[in-house]
Design an enzyme around this catalytic site. Structure first.
Site, PDB file in Angstrom:
ATOM      1  N   LYS A   1       0.115  -3.067 -39.975  1.00  0.00           N
ATOM      2  CA  LYS A   1      -0.641  -4.167 -40.563  1.00  0.00           C
ATOM      3  C   LYS A   1       0.172  -4.749 -41.710  1.00  0.00           C
ATOM      4  O   LYS A   1       0.850  -4.013 -42.441  1.00  0.00           O
ATOM      5  CB  LYS A   1      -1.981  -3.634 -41.063  1.00  0.00           C
ATOM      6  CG  LYS A   1      -2.971  -4.697 -41.528  1.00  0.00           C
ATOM      7  CD  LYS A   1      -4.303  -4.045 -41.889  1.00  0.00           C
ATOM      8  CE  LYS A   1      -5.368  -5.067 -42.284  1.00  0.00           C
ATOM      9  NZ  LYS A   1      -6.661  -4.427 -42.575  1.00  0.00           N
TER      10      LYS A   1
ATOM     11  N   SER B   1     -10.487  -6.592 -40.171  1.00  0.00           N
ATOM     12  CA  SER B   1      -9.349  -7.414 -40.505  1.00  0.00           C
ATOM     13  C   SER B   1      -8.057  -6.981 -39.808  1.00  0.00           C
ATOM     14  O   SER B   1      -7.130  -7.770 -39.704  1.00  0.00           O
ATOM     15  CB  SER B   1      -9.129  -7.410 -42.020  1.00  0.00           C
ATOM     16  OG  SER B   1      -8.866  -6.093 -42.461  1.00  0.00           O
TER      17      SER B   1
ATOM     18  N   SER C   1     -12.528  -2.209 -40.923  1.00  0.00           N
ATOM     19  CA  SER C   1     -11.439  -3.047 -40.416  1.00  0.00           C
ATOM     20  C   SER C   1     -10.513  -2.421 -39.381  1.00  0.00           C
ATOM     21  O   SER C   1      -9.673  -3.117 -38.838  1.00  0.00           O
ATOM     22  CB  SER C   1     -10.582  -3.552 -41.569  1.00  0.00           C
ATOM     23  OG  SER C   1     -11.180  -4.701 -42.091  1.00  0.00           O
TER      24      SER C   1
HETATM   25  N1  GLN Z   1     -15.089  -6.845 -42.783  1.00  0.00           N
HETATM   26  C1  GLN Z   1     -15.148  -6.131 -44.021  1.00  0.00           C
HETATM   27  C2  GLN Z   1     -14.803  -7.056 -45.153  1.00  0.00           C
HETATM   28  O1  GLN Z   1     -14.616  -8.185 -44.895  1.00  0.00           O
HETATM   29  C3  GLN Z   1     -14.234  -4.947 -43.974  1.00  0.00           C
HETATM   30  C4  GLN Z   1     -12.827  -5.292 -44.257  1.00  0.00           C
HETATM   31  C5  GLN Z   1     -11.925  -4.098 -44.225  1.00  0.00           C
HETATM   32  O2  GLN Z   1     -12.304  -3.012 -43.814  1.00  0.00           O
HETATM   33  N2  GLN Z   1     -10.724  -4.308 -44.722  1.00  0.00           N
HETATM   34  O3  GLN Z   1     -14.747  -6.667 -46.277  1.00  0.00           O
END
Ligand code: GLN
Length: 492
Positions: free
Chosen positions: A78, A153, A177
């Protein structure tokens, strides 16, 4: 397209001499630049670096050196993880062109085991989002249906694995995410216990929630990845002082599975519910026992998460402040250079919204009403889990309330987007290990879409959670479903 086999099978084939590390990496690069580009899985493909590493591995092998457990295995990272000399822009214009001056501990451990990073994957800007639509470079696409989101994400990492470009990828999981994109792409993803994997070299979002987390096509590969990247690191003071967990044998017979029934009733997609009920029936058929559990404070998890995560994000992202660190300065390879590389391009709307929200909930006069209150509820949520684990071995939920949604569906509605995380954020708030494994498909709009099953265990029971997930995988057929189709150039 010939998707790579499991990381372990590929590594063994290379060690047996059926193909060289260079050949494995070449295949992966070709797919990263073909299918990977169509699905927008990568922000940076590091062909040169990957080829050089693979050549070096082949030379060391020829010289008789012992191969590591990931010898020659192409991996994707990532874009919020640091690999020295490679651009990590976190899906943000503000870090466009910034190259990491050092390598993250987890990435170094992959390199030491013989893995070869082929590129940095697409993500929501600074890991804020559930669809990759907050990437400043444009969204990634789901290999099962390119008009839909792969989740976020860590969507790019999930796509790279699901489309067979690499067998193993790393993401970060702050509120789901890694588990959510794994579920939406039909692969496995595991968020370890908080502190299990060093965060040194991971660009921080919510420091008390972030965990580096692997994605793979099989649970066995997740276990291998955790045994490589896990374990104490003196560079991260929140890292558990324990060695990396090794794979553990588990059995379903006699297992007590807690099912929070409330989560299975409200607002759940019927296809998702059907697959999860079938999974529960499968556990029961294998001798496990279904136990109804209550998590009385779970209904507050989304609001609690979005207060805690935005508060921490607002303080973590202050370092990119273009006013204090100067506009249009170039990264010079130093950490100050990273902050100075904030070139005035600005944050996207979601990151801005979170900085505003986070600053507000921490501001004098409001901090008691919002941040401190959220911290109390966080404690209550953790207590719910502790009580539940007095009578069950693990908890079972869907990973997501619905299968992959269409790109654009929630892009203009932050609250609808936030609700995608309703099943996953609790494990981060409580610091618990949680895995998402494929549990079948549901048909929507004429396409088959994968469904994910989430298993959550007590703190530090990472190996046990994975062992049970592997039993589920081995006794079901879900993982043997055909690989995702090629997106016939249709994903422009
Ligand atoms: N979708 C969640 C957020 O927007 C989790 C994001 C993540 O785990 N990095 O914060």
């Amino acid at each position: 397209m010939s998707p790579h086999p499991d990381a372990r099978a590929l590594r063994d084939a290379i060690v047996r001499g059926e193909l060289s590390a260079s050949e494995a990496v070449e295949q992966s690069l070709e797919q990263a630049q073909g299918e990977g580009a169509r699905l927008h899985a990568f922000l940076v493909v590091d062909a040169e670096g990957a080829r050089a590493r693979a050549r070096e591995l082949d030379a060391r092998r020829a010289a008789g050196e012992d191969p590591g457990v990931l010898f020659g295995v192409p991996v994707a990272l990532k874009s919020n993880l640091c690999l020295e000399g490679v651009e990590s822009n976190c899906g943000s214009r503000i870090l466009e062109g910034w190259t990491a001056p050092y390598t993250a501990t987890c990435v170094q451990r992959l390199l030491d085991a013989g893995a070869v990073p082929v590129g940095m994957t697409n993500m929501d800007e600074f890991a804020m989002g559930s669809s990759t639509e907050n990437s400043a470079y444009g969204a990634a696409r789901n290999p099962w249906d390119p008009t839909r989101t792969p989740g976020g994400s860590s969507g790019g990492s999930a796509v790279a694995v699901a489309a067979g470009i690499v067998p193993l990828a790393l993401g970060s999981d702050t509120g789901g995410s890694v588990r959510q994109p794994a579920a939406l792409c039909g692969i496995a993803g595991f968020k370890p216990t908080y502190g299990r994997v060093s965060r040194f070299g991971l660009v921080a979002f919510g420091s008390s929630l972030d965990q580096v987390s692997p994605l793979a096509r099989s649970v066995g590969d997740l276990e291998l990845a955790l045994s490589v990247i896990g374990g104490h690191d003196p560079a991260d003071s929140t890292c558990l002082e324990e060695n990396a967990p090794q794979p553990e044998l588990a059995q379903l017979e006699g297992l007590r599975i807690g099912v929070p029934d409330a989560l299975l009733s409200e607002g759940l997609d019927p296809g998702v519910r059907a697959r999860v009920e079938e999974a529960i029936a499968h556990f029961e058929a294998q001798g496990a026992q279904r136990v109804a559990v209550e998590l009385p404070h779970a209904e507050h998890s989304i609001s609690t998460y979005y207060v805690v995560a935005t508060a921490e994000a607002s303080s973590n992202l202050a370092r990119f402040d273009g006013v204090r660190f100067g506009l249009r300065a170039q990264g010079d390879g130093s950490l100050d250079g990273m902050y100075a590389a904030t070139r005035g391009a600005g944050f996207g709307a979601e990151v801005e919204r979170r900085i505003l929200l986070g600053t507000y909930v921490l501001s004098a006069g409001y901090v008691d009403a919002w941040y401190r209150r959220a911290m109390k509820v966080r404690r209550l949520i953790a207590g719910d889990f502790e009580r539940a684990f007095e009578s069950v071995d693990l908890l079972l939920t869907p990973t997501t309330p619905e299968p992959a949604f269409a790109l654009g569906d929630k892009a203009d509605d932050p609250v609808a987007m936030y609700l995608s995380d309703v099943m996953t954020v609790t494990a981060n708030l409580a610091g618990l290990p949680a895995v998402s494994v494929p549990c079948g498909f549901t048909r929507e709009g004429g396409v088959e879409l994968p469904v994910g099953l989430q298993l959550i265990g007590p703190a530090r029971a990472d190996a046990r959670v994975l062992g049970i997930a592997r039993c589920f995988e081995e006794t079901t057929e879900h993982r043997r479903q055909p690989a995702p189709r090629v997106a016939e150039g249709g994903a422009a």
